[in-house]
Design a protein around this motif. Structure first.
Motif, PDB file in Angstrom:
ATOM      1  N   ALA A  74      -6.823   9.035  -7.413  1.00 35.48           N
ATOM      2  CA  ALA A  74      -7.932   9.951  -7.121  1.00 35.48           C
ATOM      3  C   ALA A  74      -7.669  10.747  -5.846  1.00 35.48           C
ATOM      4  O   ALA A  74      -7.985  11.937  -5.766  1.00 35.48           O
ATOM      5  N   ARG A  75      -7.067  10.091  -4.845  1.00 36.84           N
ATOM      6  CA  ARG A  75      -6.693  10.803  -3.617  1.00 36.84           C
ATOM      7  C   ARG A  75      -5.668  11.886  -3.943  1.00 36.84           C
ATOM      8  O   ARG A  75      -5.791  13.032  -3.490  1.00 36.84           O
ATOM      9  N   VAL A 135     -13.901   7.854  -7.584  1.00 37.05           N
ATOM     10  CA  VAL A 135     -13.536   6.750  -8.474  1.00 37.05           C
ATOM     11  C   VAL A 135     -14.816   6.037  -8.880  1.00 37.05           C
ATOM     12  O   VAL A 135     -15.708   5.848  -8.051  1.00 37.05           O
ATOM     13  N   ILE A 136     -14.923   5.650 -10.147  1.00 38.53           N
ATOM     14  CA  ILE A 136     -15.992   4.738 -10.552  1.00 38.53           C
ATOM     15  C   ILE A 136     -15.324   3.493 -11.110  1.00 38.53           C
ATOM     16  O   ILE A 136     -14.356   3.595 -11.862  1.00 38.53           O
ATOM     17  N   GLY A 163      -8.901  14.100  -4.230  1.00 38.28           N
ATOM     18  CA  GLY A 163     -10.054  13.430  -3.624  1.00 38.28           C
ATOM     19  C   GLY A 163     -11.264  13.364  -4.532  1.00 38.28           C
ATOM     20  O   GLY A 163     -12.407  13.350  -4.063  1.00 38.28           O
ATOM     21  N   ILE A 164     -11.042  13.299  -5.860  1.00 34.58           N
ATOM     22  CA  ILE A 164     -12.179  13.136  -6.782  1.00 34.58           C
ATOM     23  C   ILE A 164     -12.696  11.689  -6.708  1.00 34.58           C
ATOM     24  O   ILE A 164     -11.972  10.795  -6.279  1.00 34.58           O
ATOM     25  N   ASP A 178       0.502   4.057  -2.959  1.00 33.85           N
ATOM     26  CA  ASP A 178       0.353   5.503  -2.724  1.00 33.85           C
ATOM     27  C   ASP A 178       1.301   6.302  -3.620  1.00 33.85           C
ATOM     28  O   ASP A 178       0.916   7.325  -4.200  1.00 33.85           O
ATOM     29  N   LYS A 200     -13.378  12.693 -12.494  1.00 33.98           N
ATOM     30  CA  LYS A 200     -13.607  11.311 -12.042  1.00 33.98           C
ATOM     31  C   LYS A 200     -12.450  10.440 -12.524  1.00 33.98           C
ATOM     32  O   LYS A 200     -11.890  10.685 -13.602  1.00 33.98           O
ATOM     33  N   VAL A 252       0.826  -1.220   0.000  1.00 36.16           N
ATOM     34  CA  VAL A 252       0.000   0.000   0.000  1.00 36.16           C
ATOM     35  C   VAL A 252       0.859   1.269   0.000  1.00 36.16           C
ATOM     36  O   VAL A 252       0.403   2.321  -0.447  1.00 36.16           O
ATOM     37  N   VAL A 268      -7.769   4.392  -6.821  1.00 35.74           N
ATOM     38  CA  VAL A 268      -8.082   5.122  -5.584  1.00 35.74           C
ATOM     39  C   VAL A 268      -6.904   5.996  -5.173  1.00 35.74           C
ATOM     40  O   VAL A 268      -7.075   7.158  -4.792  1.00 35.74           O
ATOM     41  N   ILE A 320      -8.475  -1.207  -8.990  1.00 36.54           N
ATOM     42  CA  ILE A 320      -9.023  -0.339  -7.939  1.00 36.54           C
ATOM     43  C   ILE A 320      -7.943   0.323  -7.061  1.00 36.54           C
ATOM     44  O   ILE A 320      -8.002   1.537  -6.844  1.00 36.54           O
ATOM     45  N   PRO A 321      -6.950  -0.426  -6.562  1.00 35.19           N
ATOM     46  CA  PRO A 321      -5.976   0.242  -5.678  1.00 35.19           C
ATOM     47  C   PRO A 321      -5.237   1.420  -6.326  1.00 35.19           C
ATOM     48  O   PRO A 321      -5.228   2.523  -5.748  1.00 35.19           O
TER      49      PRO A 321
END
Lengths: 191, 191
Positions: free
Chosen positions: A69-70, A77-78, A74-75, A36, A53, A32, A66, A62-63
């Motif tokens: 997006a952070r 995620v779809i 902080g927008i 980041d 988005k 993780v 995300v 996904i990881p």
């Protein structure tokens, strides 16, 4: 991304002339902290792209999606789904995705509630190979009347042609590690 | 977690006496800022649990699991897979998981490379309902000879009995939002 390339060489397992397993840190077990940093690098590469988005497809996209997006403030995620959940009641965009390894065609779906006209979408995925998932996500964005402002791949297998296919559709593709070839279990990076 | 309960009441959609859709912020579209806060709350609830790995199951368990692992100091996440990937070559732990909504039984799998004796595992999942996925993950941990130090659910549907089942196996279950019942499209929290 130097650190990612070093990690691929250290912990990735290249098999034959095609397969690269990175499931010790990217898509089964997840580092993780590295993820980041991957998100921060994607945000740096696509600073000013105007995305509101981030889109990816389940599960291993996904990881990094995300994390990006952070880092982009902080927008939301779809993530497109591979199965048709009974709860997607508002209608869905749908696109076919071919699997070269399995020789099958499946569908990815995104609820119409979460993407529409005016949305600017940055696609993020863990791998870019032949570009099938990418072309599928691009189709979802087109169906929604939204705009794709870029495609960030964590690892690109350049020799499978996906980045070329996406660029031919006008997509701004940037990859953090670009593999030009895999030969006898050895990974070669481009450039 | 007050903020999560408020969000469920505002953006969740309760259907009939059982279904709660939270796909606008938790499992299709993701509010990454809220998910960070969820991770911090899980880390607060399980501070001192001694976990060296966080486990979840794809796909929607991944975002809260990653957020919790970051807040617990950057320990790795391992996520069980629902399909048998051709690249899981080192052997896998496997457990059956029943789906009450679909009436089917499927398998979840975890490569033997990433879990073994001495590992202390915190399970994180987005939903805890009948506890089927939780019992499956617990079985993977037992097969590995590892130890489960806790189970964190973002949303628990208490009336489906999963937390009771897991506690009967000695698991320390803590949920951020506990729903005692859903009635005519209205959500009631416990306590």
């Amino acid at each position: 991304m130097k650190k990612l390339e070093e990690r691929i060489l250290r912990d990735g397992r290249a098999i034959g002339n095609d397969i690269l397993k990175v499931d010790s840190f990217l898509n089964h077990q997840l580092d993780v902290v590295l993820i980041d940093e991957i998100g921060e690098e994607i945000a740096r590469l696509f600073a000013g792209c105007g995305a509101n988005k981030v889109m990816t497809v389940e599960a291993s996209g996904i990881p990094p999606a995300v994390a990006a997006a952070r880092a982009l403030g902080g927008i939301p995620v779809i993530f497109a789904k591979k199965a048709a959940p009974s709860t997607m009641v508002d209608g869905a965009y749908e696109a076919p995705v071919k699997s070269f390894t399995k020789g099958t065609v499946s569908s990815i779906r995104l609820s119409k509630s979460y993407l529409g006209k005016g949305d600017k979408v940055l696609i993020v995925d863990d791998f870019l190979a032949a570009g099938e998932a990418g072309m599928g996500m691009l189709s979802l964005i087109e169906q929604a009347g939204a705009e794709c402002v870029g495609f960030a791949a964590v690892i690109e297998k350049q020799y499978q042609g996906g980045s070329e296919r996406l660029r031919a559709k006008g997509v701004d593709v940037k990859s953090l590690a670009v593999i030009s070839r895999i030969e006898d279990g050895k990974v070669y990076f481009a450039g």
